[in-house]
Design a protein around this motif. Structure first.
Motif, PDB file in Angstrom:
ATOM      1  N   THR A  98       0.826  -1.215   0.000  1.00 32.13           N
ATOM      2  CA  THR A  98       0.000   0.000   0.000  1.00 32.13           C
ATOM      3  C   THR A  98       0.854   1.256   0.000  1.00 32.13           C
ATOM      4  O   THR A  98       0.313   2.357   0.060  1.00 32.13           O
ATOM      5  CB  THR A  98      -0.925   0.017   1.231  1.00 32.13           C
ATOM      6  OG1 THR A  98      -0.124  -0.054   2.421  1.00 32.13           O
ATOM      7  CG2 THR A  98      -1.895  -1.150   1.199  1.00 32.13           C
ATOM      8  N   ILE A 100       2.617   4.179  -1.456  1.00 29.18           N
ATOM      9  CA  ILE A 100       2.338   4.888  -2.709  1.00 29.18           C
ATOM     10  C   ILE A 100       3.526   4.881  -3.666  1.00 29.18           C
ATOM     11  O   ILE A 100       3.352   4.612  -4.870  1.00 29.18           O
ATOM     12  CB  ILE A 100       1.859   6.326  -2.418  1.00 29.18           C
ATOM     13  CG1 ILE A 100       0.493   6.282  -1.726  1.00 29.18           C
ATOM     14  CG2 ILE A 100       1.774   7.137  -3.706  1.00 29.18           C
ATOM     15  CD1 ILE A 100      -0.055   7.639  -1.356  1.00 29.18           C
ATOM     16  N   GLU A 104       3.429   3.438  -7.530  1.00 28.47           N
ATOM     17  CA  GLU A 104       3.817   4.210  -8.715  1.00 28.47           C
ATOM     18  C   GLU A 104       4.908   3.478  -9.507  1.00 28.47           C
ATOM     19  O   GLU A 104       4.899   3.468 -10.750  1.00 28.47           O
ATOM     20  CB  GLU A 104       4.295   5.598  -8.299  1.00 28.47           C
ATOM     21  CG  GLU A 104       3.176   6.469  -7.720  1.00 28.47           C
ATOM     22  CD  GLU A 104       3.693   7.790  -7.174  1.00 28.47           C
ATOM     23  OE1 GLU A 104       4.937   7.899  -6.981  1.00 28.47           O
ATOM     24  OE2 GLU A 104       2.893   8.701  -6.931  1.00 28.47           O
TER      25      GLU A 104
END
Length: 701
Positions: A98, A100, A104
């Protein structure tokens, strides 16, 4: 240089490589490396919170980059597939986090993997299909099958390995040419004899090395002046013996709609329509009970329709579609007049309670439903007719831009192929490949649009794959009639005049013979100013190639390069560097120019400017220098030692030379450049425009 016009500027770029650049090639997985670099930079910032799992993540990052590098150098297709599979498994591992930055990174990795996995499986399926065909006695059939296997394994396979393993822009562009040779042969084969495995292979190659090089977004406020329009006009309408007076009301809405088929939008407007029903008395007489009333009174009626009309439009690559919708509020005014000589009948009717007011009310109640029904039906029929006429008229206008049935559009000498039109409530979207109209050897982008460009800026965001666009446009222009007739350009720089426009300091003349050029050289020497110079550049027989390098510099590989420059005055008599000479002629099979640049927006006192400098010039190992005195047919090659010295001087003069060009001729018709992003190593650049005028640009509304 403004005197040249756009065509000669393009020709000058093609001959001289002005505005070019490159050296080291960025790896095809550049975006993955960049994302990893951003994560590590965040960790290294002073005061950053320590990442407890940094050691494990760094090991993962190193392993991932290692697999991607292996893919670019492994010679065996099976080994390369194994590397792809390992990278895929690592993308699957990232799915569970989770965090970020990791999410990406996974998206960048998936964007790199997806087209390559598709291509690998397309190759595998084609080869397996060929090998699985039953044996036939015809040797020509067997030879054709062997050619397919060789094509995939050698012609295409070698080009793929060269592209992925290229360390320099020159190597990558050479591999890209080989890939396009393979791609073009697939195109030709599939047009004449389509075969499913071949079609799939072509689509996979297009998806990787021939991607759209234009992605344009314009927000709703920018396109509103062009798309928001009245749908009602005041005036009389003559139809089926009736005359309706239409009064246009205020606009009640404009907006964009979500559509992947085209640019969808709507316009809404209120309108009032008043129609005297001139044959109402006859209509009343057609009813049995109404006939008795019509004997006593003469009835008139006028319908009134207060409506809202909404027209939805969808602009697709195949034309414009229009569709109307109506909301009606129908009422009517009724009047009655006594028929002459019918007083006795009216007397007895009134005794029964049917006076004039009651009879008029009953007639109105019986007629209003039919009147409303007729108004709605006639409005729909009229709207359908008017919409069909407007749609045909608009399509006739836009047919000069859209090539119906080809998913393409033309604007002057430009052609956009693979055209896509879409819309969202926030913006309209246009994509495709920019090419030169009716030209050959046109190319698309060889790298996908960066993830950082996924969200458009306000106004107009034009994302361009600069290298492929410049390559295609210059190839196209050099094939055009104006360029075919030009063999060389002579460029004369003049002594700068304070406060004079830079364009007045340069003169360019096409097709100057050597005698004319030599006069210009002598005149420049006589000026005694280092800023005054005359050079002559030969048009290359093969157009230049453009790309971006790993540093974000623009590269031009100028093929068949030849430039003539004046010999320094102190060396014209000859000596250590050769015999007496007036001109040096420098030739190279391929010269490489590297340039950094920045576009500065327009201000109140200055136009848009292109500023930068030449970062590097490499004439290549096969470059040669010749001395020319009075007769260009008696050019004498310099010795290797002298050539090295002269070339070093030329390189020193070119590298670091500033470029500052006002783009005064850039006419954007109601728009201004707000910002131009730095060139990405992937070759993409974003140009952000803002509207400066409320009126739409010239063209079709």
């Amino acid at each position: 240089m403004q005197r040249l016009g756009v065509g000669r500027w393009i020709l000058a770029m093609g001959m001289m490589g002005i505005g070019l650049g490159a050296a080291p090639a960025a790896p095809s997985f550049y975006a993955v490396e960049q994302q990893i670099g951003k994560i590590r930079e965040t960790w290294a910032k002073p005061g950053a919170v320590a990442q407890p799992n940094a050691q494990g993540w760094n090991a993962f990052f190193d392993a991932l980059v290692g697999e991607l590098k292996n893919y670019s150098v492994l010679p065996s297709e099976n080994d390369r597939l194994a590397a792809l599979n390992s990278a895929y498994q690592m993308s699957v591992a990232l799915k569970g986090t989770t965090w970020i930055p990791a999410a990406e990174l996974r998206e960048e990795l998936r964007a790199w993997l997806r087209p390559r996995v598709r291509l690998a499986w397309a190759e595998r399926r084609l080869v397996d299909r060929v090998k699985g065909l039953p044996q036939v006695p015809d040797p020509s059939v067997q030879q054709n099958r062997e050619r397919w296997v060789k094509f995939v394994g050698t012609s295409l396979g070698d080009a793929l390995r060269q592209y992925e393993g290229a360390n320099t822009v020159s190597q990558r562009q050479l591999a890209l040419k080989h890939l396009y040779t393979a791609l073009n042969s697939l195109h030709a084969n599939n047009q004449s004899r389509p075969w499913v495995p071949s079609v799939e292979l072509q689509a996979a190659l297009d998806d990787l090395y021939n991607v759209p090089n234009l992605d344009l977004s314009a927000d709703a406020s920018t396109v509103a002046p062009a798309l928001s329009a009245d749908v009602v006009q005041s005036g009389p309408i003559y139809r089926k013996g009736y005359v309706s007076q239409v009064t246009a009301g205020p606009k009640t809405g404009f907006g964009l709609l979500s559509s992947d088929e085209g640019i969808a939008f709507y316009n809404s407007q209120l309108a009032t329509s008043v129609t005297p029903i001139t044959d109402f008395q006859n209509q009343v007489q057609q009813d049995r009970r109404g006939r008795r009333a019509a004997n006593l009174y003469y009835f008139t009626a006028t319908s009134m329709d207060q409506s809202q009309i909404t027209v939805t439009a969808v602009l697709t690559p195949n034309g414009l579609r229009l569709g109307p919708e109506y909301q009606h509020n129908v009422s009517a005014m009724f009047s009655s007049f006594q028929q002459p000589g019918k007083g006795l009948g009216r007397f007895f009717a009134s005794l029964l309670g049917f006076n004039q007011a009651r009879i008029e009310k009953q007639v109105a109640e019986g007629a209003i439903g039919k009147i409303a029904e007729n108004v709605v039906r006639e409005a729909a029929e009229l709207g359908g007719e008017r919409i069909a006429e407007a749609q045909a008229q608009k399509n006739a206008q836009i047919a000069q831009y859209l090539l119906f049935g080809r998913n393409a559009a033309t604007i002057r000498n430009l052609l956009i192929t693979g055209l896509t039109l879409r819309s969202r409530p926030e913006n309209v979207l246009l994509g495709g490949r920019i090419q030169w109209l009716n030209a050959s050897e046109q190319v698309g982008g060889d790298a996908p649009q960066p993830a950082k460009f996924a969200v458009p800026d306000a106004g107009v965001s034009a994302d361009l794959h600069l290298g492929s666009i410049l390559t295609s446009l210059i190839r196209g222009y050099l094939q055009s009639e104006p360029a075919r007739s030009v063999n060389n350009l002579m460029v004369i720089t003049k002594k700068p005049v304070p406060n004079a426009p830079p364009a007045e300091g340069v003169e360019i003349k096409p097709d100057s013979d050597f005698a004319t050029y030599l006069k210009a050289v002598n005149a420049a020497r006589a000026a005694g100013d280092p800023n005054v110079m005359a050079i002559r550049v030969k048009k290359p027989t093969t157009p230049p190639d453009f790309a971006a390098d790993a540093r974000g510099y623009l590269v031009a590989l100028v093929n068949d390069f030849q430039i003539e420059v004046p010999v320094p005055p102190e060396m014209t008599r000859g000596g250590l560097f050769g015999p007496p000479a007036q001109v040096y002629r420098i030739t190279s099979p391929q010269a490489e120019f590297v340039i950094s640049f920045k576009v500065t927006p327009q201000t109140e006192t200055s136009p848009v400017r292109l500023a930068g400098k030449i970062e590097g010039f490499d004439p290549g190992p096969a470059a040669r220098i010749y001395t020319i005195n009075e007769d260009e047919n008696k050019a004498t090659p310099l010795s290797p030692l002298a050539s090295v010295a002269i070339m070093s001087g030329v390189r020193t003069k070119l590298q670091g030379r500033p470029i500052d060009l006002p783009l005064s001729n850039l006419k954007l018709q109601g728009f201004a450049i707000r910002e131009v992003s730095p060139l990405e190593p992937s070759g993409w650049i974003r140009v952000n425009l803002i509207r400066t005028s409320a009126s739409p640009a010239a063209g079709v509304r």
